[in-house]
Design a protein around this motif. Structure first.
Motif, mmCIF file in Angstrom:
data_model
loop_
_atom_site.group_PDB
_atom_site.id
_atom_site.type_symbol
_atom_site.label_atom_id
_atom_site.label_comp_id
_atom_site.label_asym_id
_atom_site.label_seq_id
_atom_site.Cartn_x
_atom_site.Cartn_y
_atom_site.Cartn_z
ATOM 1 N N LEU A 75 0.828 -1.210 0.000
ATOM 2 C CA LEU A 75 0.000 0.000 0.000
ATOM 3 C C LEU A 75 0.864 1.263 0.000
ATOM 4 C CD1 LEU A 75 -2.859 -0.978 2.487
ATOM 5 C CD2 LEU A 75 -3.085 -0.532 0.031
ATOM 6 N N ILE A 76 1.929 1.253 0.792
ATOM 7 C CA ILE A 76 2.834 2.413 0.844
ATOM 8 C C ILE A 76 3.474 2.641 -0.526
ATOM 9 C CG2 ILE A 76 4.992 3.283 1.826
ATOM 10 C CD1 ILE A 76 4.116 1.792 4.466
ATOM 11 N N VAL A 77 3.957 1.573 -1.157
ATOM 12 C CA VAL A 77 4.563 1.696 -2.487
ATOM 13 C C VAL A 77 3.534 2.226 -3.481
ATOM 14 C CG1 VAL A 77 5.585 0.440 -4.426
ATOM 15 C CG2 VAL A 77 6.347 -0.034 -2.093
ATOM 16 N N ALA A 78 2.330 1.663 -3.470
ATOM 17 C CA ALA A 78 1.279 2.109 -4.395
ATOM 18 C C ALA A 78 0.943 3.580 -4.157
ATOM 19 C CB ALA A 78 0.034 1.242 -4.237
ATOM 20 N N ASN A 79 0.829 3.980 -2.905
ATOM 21 C CA ASN A 79 0.540 5.383 -2.594
ATOM 22 C C ASN A 79 1.646 6.299 -3.105
ATOM 23 O OD1 ASN A 79 -1.867 4.704 -1.291
ATOM 24 N ND2 ASN A 79 -0.941 4.678 0.743
#
Length: 190
Positions: free
Chosen positions: A44-48
């Motif tokens: 999720l952090i990478v996608a954000n």
């Protein structure tokens, strides 16, 4: 306990194996390291970050790449899969037999830390990344708490300025983009 030395692998052997492999591996001067499992928080952090940076750089010559983009550091004979890369201007690649490309000129590298990768990201990778002449900033993001650390290269030397941010309302500057910890950690359960 006996330690068994791993066999040395050439760059050509690594790239050939990597091209055929379903798993990703990093390479540092003859040694191969298998990439581990990524948690939901990590993804999720990478996608954000990729979304935030992609939107910020949309009308510029910058390109934002997610974690499947292979990065090559010739000075240390290393190949890595950073969690995100930003290339400013025309991308440069190491081409291997029309099969694989590895980026050579990132301006920003982002790594999301886990307990199993933190030391590797902060030591081996960071030591290698510092040899990239195009690199302007190295960003390290924690996945278990809201914390971002950055190293930004000064314009007139090879000195690096360190910044640590852990207040949600405080902005984080990545390249020429300003993002908040709240946006970086959107939908992440800590």
């Amino acid at each position: 306990m006996e330690t068994i030395a791993k066999p040395w692998v050439s760059v050509a052997e690594y790239l050939e194996q990597e091209h055929r492999s379903e798993l990703r591996h990093e390479y540092l001067d003859g040694q191969i390291r298998t990439m581990g499992y990524a948690s939901e928080a990590h993804e999720l952090i990478v996608a954000n970050l990729v979304r935030l940076l992609g939107n910020c750089f949309l009308d510029t010559d910058a390109r934002v790449y997610a974690s499947n983009r292979l990065l090559h550091v010739p000075a240390t004979n290393g190949f890595y899969y950073a969690d995100a890369l930003v290339v400013f201007g025309k991308p440069e690649f190491l081409q291997y037999k029309q099969k694989m490309q590895a980026t050579l000129n990132p301006g920003v590298i982002v790594e999301v830390h886990s307990d199993s990768t933190m030391e590797y990201d902060q030591r081996e990778k960071w030591a290698s990344y510092q040899q990239i002449t195009s690199l302007r900033q190295y960003v390290m993001v924690w996945q278990d708490r809201q914390r971002v650390e950055t190293y930004r290269r000064t314009t007139d030397s090879d000195e690096w300025i360190y910044t640590s941010i852990n207040e949600p309302e405080r902005p984080v500057r990545i390249g020429e983009c300003t993002v908040s910890l709240t946006d970086i950690y959107a939908k992440v359960e800590l």
